[in-house]
Design a protein around this motif. Structure first.
Motif, PDB file in Angstrom:
ATOM      1  N   UNK A  78       1.364  -1.201   0.155  1.00 61.73           N
ATOM      2  CA  UNK A  78      -0.332  -0.127  -0.465  1.00 61.73           C
ATOM      3  C   UNK A  78       0.357   0.942   0.299  1.00 61.73           C
ATOM      4  N   UNK A  79       1.823   1.305   0.919  1.00 60.96           N
ATOM      5  CA  UNK A  79       2.690   1.994   0.826  1.00 60.96           C
ATOM      6  C   UNK A  79       3.423   2.739  -0.455  1.00 60.96           C
ATOM      7  N   UNK A  80       4.395   1.643  -1.627  1.00 62.94           N
ATOM      8  CA  UNK A  80       4.734   1.845  -2.519  1.00 62.94           C
ATOM      9  C   UNK A  80       3.402   1.710  -4.011  1.00 62.94           C
ATOM     10  N   UNK A  81       2.136   1.839  -3.565  1.00 69.60           N
ATOM     11  CA  UNK A  81       1.342   1.920  -4.398  1.00 69.60           C
ATOM     12  C   UNK A  81       0.849   1.286  -5.380  1.00 69.60           C
ATOM     13  N   UNK A  82       0.814  -0.349  -4.746  1.00 66.27           N
ATOM     14  CA  UNK A  82       0.664  -1.330  -5.971  1.00 66.27           C
ATOM     15  C   UNK A  82      -0.389  -1.393  -5.305  1.00 66.27           C
ATOM     16  N   UNK A  83      -1.169  -2.619  -6.825  1.00 69.49           N
ATOM     17  CA  UNK A  83      -2.510  -3.015  -6.224  1.00 69.49           C
ATOM     18  C   UNK A  83      -2.251  -4.209  -5.138  1.00 69.49           C
ATOM     19  N   UNK A  84      -3.193  -4.254  -4.434  1.00 75.88           N
ATOM     20  CA  UNK A  84      -3.330  -5.349  -3.356  1.00 75.88           C
ATOM     21  C   UNK A  84      -4.591  -5.445  -3.698  1.00 75.88           C
ATOM     22  N   UNK A  85      -4.226  -7.613  -2.573  1.00 71.42           N
ATOM     23  CA  UNK A  85      -6.044  -8.014  -2.787  1.00 71.42           C
ATOM     24  C   UNK A  85      -6.895  -6.416  -2.241  1.00 71.42           C
ATOM     25  N   UNK A  86      -8.748  -6.576  -2.273  1.00 75.60           N
ATOM     26  CA  UNK A  86      -9.391  -6.087  -2.103  1.00 75.60           C
ATOM     27  C   UNK A  86      -9.776  -6.274  -0.452  1.00 75.60           C
ATOM     28  N   UNK A  87      -9.811  -5.553   0.727  1.00 74.80           N
ATOM     29  CA  UNK A  87     -10.465  -5.910   1.953  1.00 74.80           C
ATOM     30  C   UNK A  87     -11.854  -6.635   2.119  1.00 74.80           C
ATOM     31  N   UNK A  88     -11.944  -7.589   2.980  1.00 67.94           N
ATOM     32  CA  UNK A  88     -13.033  -8.081   2.870  1.00 67.94           C
ATOM     33  C   UNK A  88     -13.607  -7.116   4.366  1.00 67.94           C
ATOM     34  N   UNK A  89     -13.648  -7.061   5.004  1.00 70.25           N
ATOM     35  CA  UNK A  89     -14.280  -5.785   6.256  1.00 70.25           C
ATOM     36  C   UNK A  89     -15.319  -5.060   5.211  1.00 70.25           C
ATOM     37  N   UNK A  90     -16.061  -4.560   6.015  1.00 71.46           N
ATOM     38  CA  UNK A  90     -17.335  -3.763   5.597  1.00 71.46           C
ATOM     39  C   UNK A  90     -17.383  -2.400   5.943  1.00 71.46           C
ATOM     40  N   UNK A  91     -16.021  -1.966   6.389  1.00 72.13           N
ATOM     41  CA  UNK A  91     -16.248  -0.827   7.242  1.00 72.13           C
ATOM     42  C   UNK A  91     -15.136  -0.205   7.405  1.00 72.13           C
ATOM     43  N   UNK A  92     -14.538  -0.016   6.040  1.00 73.46           N
ATOM     44  CA  UNK A  92     -13.196   0.326   5.804  1.00 73.46           C
ATOM     45  C   UNK A  92     -13.958   1.857   4.843  1.00 73.46           C
ATOM     46  N   UNK A  93     -13.130   3.203   6.150  1.00 64.90           N
ATOM     47  CA  UNK A  93     -14.127   3.836   5.093  1.00 64.90           C
ATOM     48  C   UNK A  93     -12.848   3.999   4.031  1.00 64.90           C
ATOM     49  N   UNK A  94     -13.307   5.170   3.166  1.00 66.96           N
ATOM     50  CA  UNK A  94     -12.491   6.069   2.364  1.00 66.96           C
ATOM     51  C   UNK A  94     -11.228   6.936   3.307  1.00 66.96           C
ATOM     52  N   UNK A  95     -11.929   7.923   4.147  1.00 69.44           N
ATOM     53  CA  UNK A  95     -10.600   8.872   4.836  1.00 69.44           C
ATOM     54  C   UNK A  95     -11.448   9.135   6.059  1.00 69.44           C
ATOM     55  N   UNK A  96     -10.177   8.977   7.292  1.00 67.94           N
ATOM     56  CA  UNK A  96     -10.758   9.736   8.112  1.00 67.94           C
ATOM     57  C   UNK A  96     -12.027  10.756   8.338  1.00 67.94           C
ATOM     58  N   UNK A  97     -11.986  11.591   6.988  1.00 70.39           N
ATOM     59  CA  UNK A  97     -13.234  12.999   7.148  1.00 70.39           C
ATOM     60  C   UNK A  97     -14.128  12.051   6.659  1.00 70.39           C
ATOM     61  N   UNK A  98     -14.619  10.779   6.370  1.00 70.17           N
ATOM     62  CA  UNK A  98     -15.504  10.672   6.491  1.00 70.17           C
ATOM     63  C   UNK A  98     -16.615  10.517   7.374  1.00 70.17           C
ATOM     64  N   UNK A  99     -15.696  10.449   9.025  1.00 72.13           N
ATOM     65  CA  UNK A  99     -17.209  10.480   9.729  1.00 72.13           C
ATOM     66  C   UNK A  99     -16.989  12.078  10.489  1.00 72.13           C
ATOM     67  N   UNK A 100     -16.438  13.340  10.096  1.00 70.11           N
ATOM     68  CA  UNK A 100     -16.450  13.927  10.841  1.00 70.11           C
ATOM     69  C   UNK A 100     -17.668  14.328  10.816  1.00 70.11           C
ATOM     70  N   UNK A 101     -18.562  14.982  11.919  1.00 75.48           N
ATOM     71  CA  UNK A 101     -19.760  15.872  11.551  1.00 75.48           C
ATOM     72  C   UNK A 101     -20.003  16.927  10.829  1.00 75.48           C
TER      73      UNK A 101
END
Length: 125
Positions: free
Chosen positions: A101-124
């Motif tokens: 992820x740090x190198x920007x390589x393609x990685x397998x998708x996350x299996x978690x349904x709670x993955x957020x795009x960015x921390x700002x998504x939860x900001x009020x």
């Protein structure tokens, strides 16, 4: 009982378990060659090593218990492998995933349904 005087059924049982363990370990090694990426390749030896170890452990437990008293030393080795192999596999997978992820390589998708795009998504808002 001496190793020379083991019954045939015991010899066959021990031999079958040792051969099964060796075949399973060979299949795990073959999986290392066949699979392409690290994320695919890491599963083969981790699962297979534990299963092959348990087959060999049962063979040594039966053999040495038939020759002498109950021999539990192989059980301790198998328990150690059964605990440490999955833990080290998880750590190696997480380290490889973090690095990719740090190198920007393609990685397998996350299996978690709670993955957020960015921390700002939860900001009020």
């Amino acid at each position: 009982m001496s190793p020379d005087a083991l019954p045939l059924w015991l010899d066959i049982t021990v031999s079958a378990l040792v051969l099964a363990g060796a075949f399973i370990a060979f299949m795990g090694s073959f999986g290392l060659l066949r699979l392409k990426t690290y994320f695919e390749r890491v599963h083969s030896p981790s699962i297979i090593a534990t299963l092959a170890c348990w087959c060999i452990m049962h063979a040594t437990l039966i053999y040495f218990s038939a020759i002498d008293d109950l021999a539990l030393h192989s059980l301790l080795i198998a328990l150690f492998v059964a605990v440490t192999v999955p833990v080290t596999t998880i750590f190696l997978m997480r380290a490889a995933l973090f690095r990719a992820r740090r190198l920007g390589e393609p990685v397998p998708p996350s299996l978690s349904r709670t993955v957020r795009a960015s921390p700002l998504d939860d900001a009020p808002s």
